[in-house]
Structures are given as structure tokens and as C-alpha cells.
Enzyme design. Sequence first.
Site, PDB file in Angstrom:
ATOM      1  N   HIS A 225       4.305 -23.412  -1.375  1.00  9.72           N
ATOM      2  CA  HIS A 225       5.512 -22.904  -0.732  1.00  9.72           C
ATOM      3  C   HIS A 225       5.410 -23.095   0.780  1.00  9.72           C
ATOM      4  O   HIS A 225       4.859 -22.236   1.489  1.00  9.72           O
ATOM      5  CB  HIS A 225       5.702 -21.419  -1.055  1.00  9.72           C
TER       6      HIS A 225
ATOM      7  N   ARG B 181       1.489  16.408 -26.009  1.00 10.98           N
ATOM      8  CA  ARG B 181       2.107  17.671 -25.606  1.00 10.98           C
ATOM      9  C   ARG B 181       1.743  18.754 -26.608  1.00 10.98           C
ATOM     10  O   ARG B 181       1.597  19.931 -26.237  1.00 10.98           O
ATOM     11  CB  ARG B 181       3.634  17.521 -25.533  1.00 10.98           C
TER      12      ARG B 181
ATOM     13  N   HIS C 124      11.611 -24.053   0.200  1.00 10.74           N
ATOM     14  CA  HIS C 124      10.963 -22.804  -0.212  1.00 10.74           C
ATOM     15  C   HIS C 124       9.708 -23.049  -1.048  1.00 10.74           C
ATOM     16  O   HIS C 124       8.638 -22.542  -0.696  1.00 10.74           O
ATOM     17  CB  HIS C 124      11.933 -21.935  -1.016  1.00 10.74           C
TER      18      HIS C 124
ATOM     19  N   HIS D  56       3.619 -15.744  -2.077  1.00 14.25           N
ATOM     20  CA  HIS D  56       3.787 -17.183  -2.281  1.00 14.25           C
ATOM     21  C   HIS D  56       3.457 -17.955  -1.009  1.00 14.25           C
ATOM     22  O   HIS D  56       3.213 -19.159  -1.062  1.00 14.25           O
ATOM     23  CB  HIS D  56       5.216 -17.506  -2.738  1.00 14.25           C
TER      24      HIS D  56
ATOM     25  N   GLY E  76       2.026 -11.448  -4.920  1.00 15.63           N
ATOM     26  CA  GLY E  76       2.782 -12.517  -5.558  1.00 15.63           C
ATOM     27  C   GLY E  76       3.978 -11.939  -6.272  1.00 15.63           C
ATOM     28  O   GLY E  76       5.115 -12.371  -6.032  1.00 15.63           O
ATOM     29  N   PRO E  77       3.779 -10.922  -7.147  1.00 14.13           N
ATOM     30  CA  PRO E  77       4.939 -10.213  -7.699  1.00 14.13           C
ATOM     31  C   PRO E  77       5.643  -9.475  -6.560  1.00 14.13           C
ATOM     32  O   PRO E  77       5.113  -8.508  -6.007  1.00 14.13           O
ATOM     33  CB  PRO E  77       4.309  -9.237  -8.703  1.00 14.13           C
TER      34      PRO E  77
ATOM     35  N   GLU F 260       8.251   5.899 -10.413  1.00 11.94           N
ATOM     36  CA  GLU F 260       7.051   5.518 -11.158  1.00 11.94           C
ATOM     37  C   GLU F 260       6.437   4.208 -10.677  1.00 11.94           C
ATOM     38  O   GLU F 260       5.202   4.086 -10.604  1.00 11.94           O
ATOM     39  CB  GLU F 260       7.360   5.422 -12.655  1.00 11.94           C
TER      40      GLU F 260
ATOM     41  N   ASP G  52      13.590  15.698 -27.744  1.00 12.88           N
ATOM     42  CA  ASP G  52      14.040  14.815 -26.668  1.00 12.88           C
ATOM     43  C   ASP G  52      14.503  13.457 -27.187  1.00 12.88           C
ATOM     44  O   ASP G  52      15.204  12.727 -26.490  1.00 12.88           O
ATOM     45  CB  ASP G  52      12.926  14.613 -25.633  1.00 12.88           C
TER      46      ASP G  52
ATOM     47  N   SER H 110       4.892  19.144 -16.133  1.00  9.62           N
ATOM     48  CA  SER H 110       4.800  18.719 -17.533  1.00  9.62           C
ATOM     49  C   SER H 110       3.535  17.925 -17.805  1.00  9.62           C
ATOM     50  O   SER H 110       2.900  18.080 -18.853  1.00  9.62           O
ATOM     51  CB  SER H 110       6.019  17.870 -17.909  1.00  9.62           C
TER      52      SER H 110
ATOM     53  N   HIS I 248      12.709   9.242 -25.216  1.00 10.28           N
ATOM     54  CA  HIS I 248      11.495   9.829 -24.654  1.00 10.28           C
ATOM     55  C   HIS I 248      10.299   9.713 -25.598  1.00 10.28           C
ATOM     56  O   HIS I 248       9.245  10.290 -25.320  1.00 10.28           O
ATOM     57  CB  HIS I 248      11.731  11.307 -24.314  1.00 10.28           C
TER      58      HIS I 248
ATOM     59  N   ASP J  31      12.732 -11.638   2.278  1.00 15.13           N
ATOM     60  CA  ASP J  31      13.969 -11.150   1.673  1.00 15.13           C
ATOM     61  C   ASP J  31      13.761 -10.758   0.216  1.00 15.13           C
ATOM     62  O   ASP J  31      14.303  -9.751  -0.254  1.00 15.13           O
ATOM     63  CB  ASP J  31      15.051 -12.234   1.765  1.00 15.13           C
ATOM     64  N   GLY J  32      12.995 -11.571  -0.514  1.00 17.79           N
ATOM     65  CA  GLY J  32      12.774 -11.277  -1.925  1.00 17.79           C
ATOM     66  C   GLY J  32      12.072  -9.963  -2.141  1.00 17.79           C
ATOM     67  O   GLY J  32      12.392  -9.214  -3.080  1.00 17.79           O
TER      68      GLY J  32
END
Length: 677
Positions: A28, A518, A261, A68, A116-117, A409, A467, A382, A471, A157-158
Site C-alpha cells: 500500500h 448464571r 491506495h 496497511h 491491520g483490522p 464490548e 430472556d 450481572s 440472549h 479515514d478507514g
Amino acid sequence: MFDETDQLSVNALRALSIDMIERAGSGHPGLPLDAAPMAYVLYSRHLRVDPKNPEWVNRDRFVLSAGHGSALLYSMLHLSGFPTSMADLKQFRQLHSMTPGHPEHGVVAGVDATTGPLGQGLGMAVGMAMAETHLAAQYNTPQQQVIDHFTYVICGDGDLMEGISHEAASLAGNLKLSKLIVLYDSNDVSLDGDTDRTFSDDAQQRFAGYGWDYQKVSAGNDLAAIDAAITAAKKTATPSMIEIKTTIGYGAPKQGTHLVHGAPLGQADLAATKQSLGWQAAPFTVPAAVTQRFAVRVQQRGQAAHQQWQALMATYAQAQPALAAQLQQALAQDLPKNWLTDLPRYKMGDGEAGRITSQKMIQALAAKIPSFWGGAADLASSNKTDIAASGSFSAESRQERNLNFGVREFAEAAAMNGIALHGGSHVFGGTFFVFSDYMRGAIRLAALQHLPVTYIFTHDSIAVGEDGPTHEPIEQLMSLRSMPGISVIRPADPNEAVAAWRLAMTTSDRPTVLVLTRQELAVLQGSLNQPDGVSRGGYVIAPQQRKQAEGILIASGSEVALAIDAQRKLRKFGHDVAVVSLPCFDRFMQQPAAYREQVLPRNVRRRVSMELGATLGWERFVGLDGISIGIDTFGASGPAAEVLAEFGFTADAIVAAYQKLWRADNMIQTPIQRSVI
């Protein structure tokens, strides 16, 4: 302030990067060509690192979230004196090279995070900044600031389109992580074309809304302006976003378009690019003036800073010997000698939910291990993850040990990775098991980076009941078990839960997932005398009565008690079966063949597995002749006992399944007569 040698150094980074990409035939070039100026200013004027000691704990951290653009990072590491040789640059993207396609922590010295991700680098940087402030609050004194550094990010930007960037930036703003500085390579182009087709955020309004300081540098080649912006950012009381307007693929014939790119420029455009930059040196050649500039501005400056810190640490060790020893222990990932004392103990007749056992373990571990901290995604009440003796980590209380990630998360898991990468912590984080899907990308990066983070996933099955299916996890167990380099442990009772936590705390090379109930789990007799059963991944928890078992019932988690109940019922029909608890597939498969044979003798082919989740994967243990009882549909809403019965998770259903298997194996078409035993 900046001279011709500085500009020559910027172009050296550009030339090395595009030479690497051209030689590799992939890569790249867009980002290295446009972001070289900001990277150069950062490394030469601000980033405090010692290339000869790349793991120095008080170094500044740098995360190339736009991974990249790795060619730029490797070029920078080479010129800065890290152990990335010119030969390594020439092996860019080749098998087993020290310069892989995207930055890999633990493979390339000077790479602080695997990226990378897109977006995850920003999330990990937030965790690094959290760790820095927490350790500083724990160990700094008015006289000695032994933990005192910045975390820098280059993103594109990504990165800022990805949802995790919103989660992470919001969390960082709330925590006022003032030592987090992001350089935004704002070139208005992504892989498929101009970003205005999909992305029209106002960065200033967006980050101001998060509580960040915002600056804009209008010319991406203006070294002085970039330097001034970073200098100002280091003085703010909030995280800083510096938007730097650049031209993707600067200097290339197709600059400013998505065509530069993610593909080599080609020989003609490569030559034209170098001509436009005024670069005349041969490929993979660096002028002596550039080498000298990096030696002074990066190497010598960093080594001097490291030496000053070492002198400070020597003074600190004399003035604060207990704190210094505790800090060194935390940085070494060692545990105090007495950490195993006062752990919860269980006997027959006891029983409690897996999440409650985990809660008790958290209190016991926190009392003995100062580096132990963590939290949950707005589910601490919880998941039972709060450390009772501590308050909440916040902008006002950096020393506290309860992390409130909010309903974020993905950012939670990425921040945990950053905390672990920083060093000095044993970190954990929790949510409902079904929501682990939101975290999966970051869990994968934890595994790739061999990070010893601990996940506490509660509400582990359809026993959640009312639930309903949204869930109730079904595929999550096998999904995570299929991931390389991770241990997924599903304890069957309180003793196994304690053992699982002990294993997590002594694991240094991979993440550990604790999958907890639980509902209440009774102590099982067989867990009392198997201290290493969980660490070995599986064991015979309820043996057969005779020398050779007629069959084997295999289960994990709450279903182990169900298997033992079925074992008792089967004995009344004359069937003598063993019950195996298999809390951790990967640990079991790592055991010697002789041990696995002892637990699952290959000549006992009549096997039934049972687990409140997908059956895929159990064939490894039940074989072609066995039966896997599980759930290959989504769950249902209703009282837990009724839902379990609806899906066939009763002792009578297990007995019927085994008897069917036995009859087929013995070619008997009539029901088995009741035994006189």
C-alpha cells in the site's frame, strides 16, 4: 527549525517504502507517501524510544492503526536504528520475513501492537493510555515520575469509519486520557474511491463531542505545523486529535486517487514519483546525511532519555524499595508468592453459580495481586466483576481497579489488549457470553499477539431462560474454540471454576475465556480430587464401576452434573459408563497421547456428548459411532427448566439416547430389561 536534511529524511522514508512495495509486488504505497512527514516529525522530535532497548517500559508507545501502511513503519524502524535491516526491508511481505504485510507485535521489534483490522489500533492505544495513567497513579511519587509517557496513533479515514473508533474515542474522552495523541491522515480517499461517497463526518465536531482537543494542519507536508500541533497536544488535559490534510500517494502520477491506495506503483510510476520528489539515490540506498540525522534525533535522544530514566529508577528503588519491587514484579508478569492463599474452597454439599465463584476469586486475587484489575461492559452487577475493595477507575481516580467500559464490548476487548501490551497488568473484562460476538475481532488480535488477557463470559447457555434466544448463546462456544491460540474453559462446578481462574492467572502466552453460568452448580465429588483436571483440559470425573467402561458420557459446564445423573440412571439398567468432564478442548488436545487415551480409551467407542450449544466439533471426541446431544437451532424464551427440557437436556433423555446407541451397537431391537443390580 526544519532544514533540507529533514526533507531529505522524509523522502528517504517515502523512497524506501515504495521500493519495498515494488520489490514485493504488493502493498500500500498511498499512506507511506502522504504520511511520511507526520511520521518523521513524530519520531524525530517527540517520540521517546530507545531502539537498542525497544521494550523499555517508559518509552512512548506508537500504534500505526492504519496498519496497511506498514512499509512506512518498517522504513522508520530501519532508519531509527531498530533491528530491522535493509535485508529485512527487501524481504517485505515474504514468507517468514521480519517485515510482514501488516505490523505484527512480537515479530518486529519496535511494533507496539499488531494492526491491520481498521479501528482496532485506536482501541488498543486507548488501553495503553489507560494503563499508563493507572500505573502512574499506583507508583509515581511527587519526587519520582517513573511512569510518564505518551501514546501516539496514526490513523486514517478507514479507521474512523469503523464502529470501534466511536466506542474507543468516546471512552477515551470520558476518561480524559490526556497522554493519548492521534494523528489523523485525512486524505479523503479509501480503497474503493473518494470517501465523500460514504463518509462526511466533521472530525472537529465529532471529537469535540467526545471531549477531545482538536487541531487541524491544512498542509500535510508542513513539518513545522505538524510539530507545533503535537507540541500543543502534549499540553492538553484531554485526548488530542490532530487532523492532518494530506494527498494520498503524494508525488505519484495518480496521487489523490484510490488507484495508489493498495497496489504497487509500477516501474514507470515509481520512477516518476521519485523524480517528482527529487530523489536520485539508487533503490534501497540512504544518504549519509539522513542516517546521521536519525542517529542524532532518534537514537541518541532516545538512549539519553532511557539513561535518565534508569538513573531515576535507581533513586526510586532506594527511596521506595517496596513500590519499586512491586512495580518490577508487575512488569515481569510475576505473581506474589502468597497469591494462592485464601482462595475460595468448596466441599460436597456446596453450590453456587459460576459467576459467583468467579466473583469470589476476583476478590481473593485482587487482595494479593496489585496488578490485577478489570471490569465489564456495563454488566458488572450481572457478570459479578467488581472488586469490592476498590472504586471505579476514572479521570479523577486513576489508581482504582474497576474498569467501567460502558456498553462498548468491542472497545472493551481492544482496550484490554492495549493494557496487556503496555505491560504491568493482569487484566480481565466481562460481558454476557452471547455478546462476545461483538468482541470477536479483538479476541482474535489478542490470540495473534499471545496476550494473557482473561474474559469473563457469563449467562452461558439457554438456561438464561426468560430472556430468550437473543440472549442465549448457541454457536459461541464452538466459534471461540475454533480460534487458534486461545483457551476456552467452561467449568462444571465451583472447584473447576477456581481451577480455571488459577490457570488463567498462570497463563502468559494466550488469552483465556471463562464461560460461566448464571444458574447454581453443585460441587461434584470427582472435582475434589482432580487439582490438575482443568489444567489438562479434561478428566474422568465419575469413573465406571468395573475395570472397563461400557461407554462414556462426555460433557462440559453445567451438563457434567446432568451426565452424572444419567450415569446413575443407566446403572439401574445394567450399563456401566464413565463420565468425562471436558472443560477445555485445546488444553486436552495438548496433553500426551497416553493421557488422552487414559481419559477417552479408543476401544470404548460407545460415546455420548452433551453440551448446551452447537454440536459441531464434538465429533472429534465421540467419533463416528457416537452421539452428540446439543442445540443446532436458536433457543427459546421461558422458565429455564422448561427450556432445558424442551431441548432434551434431561437425564431421562440422555439415558434414552445412550440406550438407543447401545441397542444399535448390539443389534437389539427390544427394550433392555431392568437389571437386578
